[in-house]
Scaffold this motif. Structure first.
Motif, PDB file in Angstrom:
ATOM      1  N   LEU A 163       0.849  -1.187   0.000  1.00 50.25           N
ATOM      2  CA  LEU A 163       0.000   0.000   0.000  1.00 50.25           C
ATOM      3  C   LEU A 163       0.879   1.230   0.000  1.00 50.25           C
ATOM      4  O   LEU A 163       1.959   1.223   0.593  1.00 50.25           O
ATOM      5  CB  LEU A 163      -0.882   0.033   1.255  1.00 50.25           C
ATOM      6  N   ALA A 164       0.401   2.284  -0.643  1.00 48.86           N
ATOM      7  CA  ALA A 164       1.091   3.577  -0.596  1.00 48.86           C
ATOM      8  C   ALA A 164       0.030   4.666  -0.642  1.00 48.86           C
ATOM      9  O   ALA A 164      -0.908   4.604  -1.447  1.00 48.86           O
ATOM     10  CB  ALA A 164       2.062   3.719  -1.762  1.00 48.86           C
ATOM     11  N   MET A 165       0.176   5.658   0.231  1.00 48.27           N
ATOM     12  CA  MET A 165      -0.792   6.754   0.308  1.00 48.27           C
ATOM     13  C   MET A 165      -0.257   7.832   1.241  1.00 48.27           C
ATOM     14  O   MET A 165       0.766   7.637   1.907  1.00 48.27           O
ATOM     15  CB  MET A 165      -2.128   6.241   0.836  1.00 48.27           C
ATOM     16  N   ALA A 166      -0.952   8.947   1.298  1.00 42.59           N
ATOM     17  CA  ALA A 166      -0.634  10.003   2.255  1.00 42.59           C
ATOM     18  C   ALA A 166      -1.170   9.597   3.629  1.00 42.59           C
ATOM     19  O   ALA A 166      -2.150   8.852   3.731  1.00 42.59           O
ATOM     20  CB  ALA A 166      -1.259  11.324   1.815  1.00 42.59           C
ATOM     21  N   GLY A 167      -0.561  10.102   4.670  1.00 46.49           N
ATOM     22  CA  GLY A 167      -0.983   9.786   6.024  1.00 46.49           C
ATOM     23  C   GLY A 167      -2.422  10.179   6.306  1.00 46.49           C
ATOM     24  O   GLY A 167      -3.176   9.427   6.926  1.00 46.49           O
ATOM     25  N   ASP A 168      -2.830  11.358   5.840  1.00 44.27           N
ATOM     26  CA  ASP A 168      -4.213  11.801   6.046  1.00 44.27           C
ATOM     27  C   ASP A 168      -5.199  10.856   5.375  1.00 44.27           C
ATOM     28  O   ASP A 168      -6.293  10.618   5.893  1.00 44.27           O
ATOM     29  CB  ASP A 168      -4.414  13.222   5.512  1.00 44.27           C
ATOM     30  N   ASP A 169      -4.826  10.311   4.212  1.00 44.14           N
ATOM     31  CA  ASP A 169      -5.709   9.373   3.512  1.00 44.14           C
ATOM     32  C   ASP A 169      -5.836   8.065   4.283  1.00 44.14           C
ATOM     33  O   ASP A 169      -6.922   7.489   4.358  1.00 44.14           O
ATOM     34  CB  ASP A 169      -5.218   9.121   2.089  1.00 44.14           C
ATOM     35  N   LEU A 170      -4.751   7.576   4.885  1.00 47.16           N
ATOM     36  CA  LEU A 170      -4.821   6.363   5.697  1.00 47.16           C
ATOM     37  C   LEU A 170      -5.779   6.570   6.860  1.00 47.16           C
ATOM     38  O   LEU A 170      -6.666   5.749   7.111  1.00 47.16           O
ATOM     39  CB  LEU A 170      -3.431   5.974   6.215  1.00 47.16           C
ATOM     40  N   VAL A 171      -5.627   7.671   7.560  1.00 46.90           N
ATOM     41  CA  VAL A 171      -6.497   7.966   8.708  1.00 46.90           C
ATOM     42  C   VAL A 171      -7.950   8.082   8.257  1.00 46.90           C
ATOM     43  O   VAL A 171      -8.855   7.508   8.879  1.00 46.90           O
ATOM     44  CB  VAL A 171      -6.019   9.243   9.437  1.00 46.90           C
ATOM     45  N   ALA A 172      -8.193   8.784   7.144  1.00 47.41           N
ATOM     46  CA  ALA A 172      -9.557   8.954   6.635  1.00 47.41           C
ATOM     47  C   ALA A 172     -10.167   7.625   6.187  1.00 47.41           C
ATOM     48  O   ALA A 172     -11.353   7.374   6.411  1.00 47.41           O
ATOM     49  CB  ALA A 172      -9.559   9.964   5.488  1.00 47.41           C
ATOM     50  N   LEU A 173      -9.372   6.757   5.561  1.00 40.94           N
ATOM     51  CA  LEU A 173      -9.870   5.445   5.144  1.00 40.94           C
ATOM     52  C   LEU A 173     -10.323   4.628   6.342  1.00 40.94           C
ATOM     53  O   LEU A 173     -11.413   4.060   6.352  1.00 40.94           O
ATOM     54  CB  LEU A 173      -8.776   4.674   4.393  1.00 40.94           C
ATOM     55  N   VAL A 174      -9.487   4.569   7.353  1.00 38.91           N
ATOM     56  CA  VAL A 174      -9.793   3.759   8.530  1.00 38.91           C
ATOM     57  C   VAL A 174     -10.973   4.338   9.307  1.00 38.91           C
ATOM     58  O   VAL A 174     -11.792   3.593   9.842  1.00 38.91           O
ATOM     59  CB  VAL A 174      -8.548   3.604   9.425  1.00 38.91           C
ATOM     60  N   ASP A 175     -11.095   5.664   9.315  1.00 44.69           N
ATOM     61  CA  ASP A 175     -12.210   6.311  10.021  1.00 44.69           C
ATOM     62  C   ASP A 175     -13.504   6.298   9.218  1.00 44.69           C
ATOM     63  O   ASP A 175     -14.531   6.784   9.681  1.00 44.69           O
ATOM     64  CB  ASP A 175     -11.849   7.759  10.376  1.00 44.69           C
TER      65      ASP A 175
END
Length: 115
Positions: free
Chosen positions: A73-85
């Motif tokens: 996986l590769a993404m921006a940190g904000d996108d990881l947090v938003a995906l999980v939330d």
């Protein structure tokens, strides 16, 4: 911009969600594979394994992953947090290029149940 700690917490939350899932989602999470998650804006990679329905982060490395994991996986940190939330839909993020997922065709078919 999400911090390394926020990203690690998001991965732990994702792992907990997968471990507590039932049915098709639990079956899809039952893979035993090496995993890497490169946080592009922080230039940090979490490496570990997907095992027993959980993501086990074994190391946090500076830069891109040194070895090619079976699931990447590769993404921006904000996108990881938003995906999980639940604030960002994975398919839309993947389709737009915000999230990159690389794995074998077999693994992609299994992982789609998680998405």
């Amino acid at each position: 911009m999400a911090t390394i700690e926020e990203c690690r917490t998001a991965l732990e939350k994702l792992s907990d969600n997968m471990a507590n899932a039932e049915g098709d989602v639990r079956e899809a999470a039952a893979l035993d594979r090496s995993v890497s998650c490169h946080i592009k804006d922080l230039d940090v990679t979490f490496v570990g394994r997907l095992e027993n329905g959980r993501i086990v982060v074994r190391d946090t490395l500076q830069g891109p992953p040194p070895e090619k994991a079976q699931i990447r996986l590769a993404m921006a940190g904000d996108d990881l947090v938003a995906l999980v939330d639940g604030e960002l839909h994975f398919a839309r993020a993947w389709g737009s290029g915000r999230v990159r997922l690389e794995a074998s065709l077999f693994d992609l078919f299994r992982l789609r149940k998680l998405l």
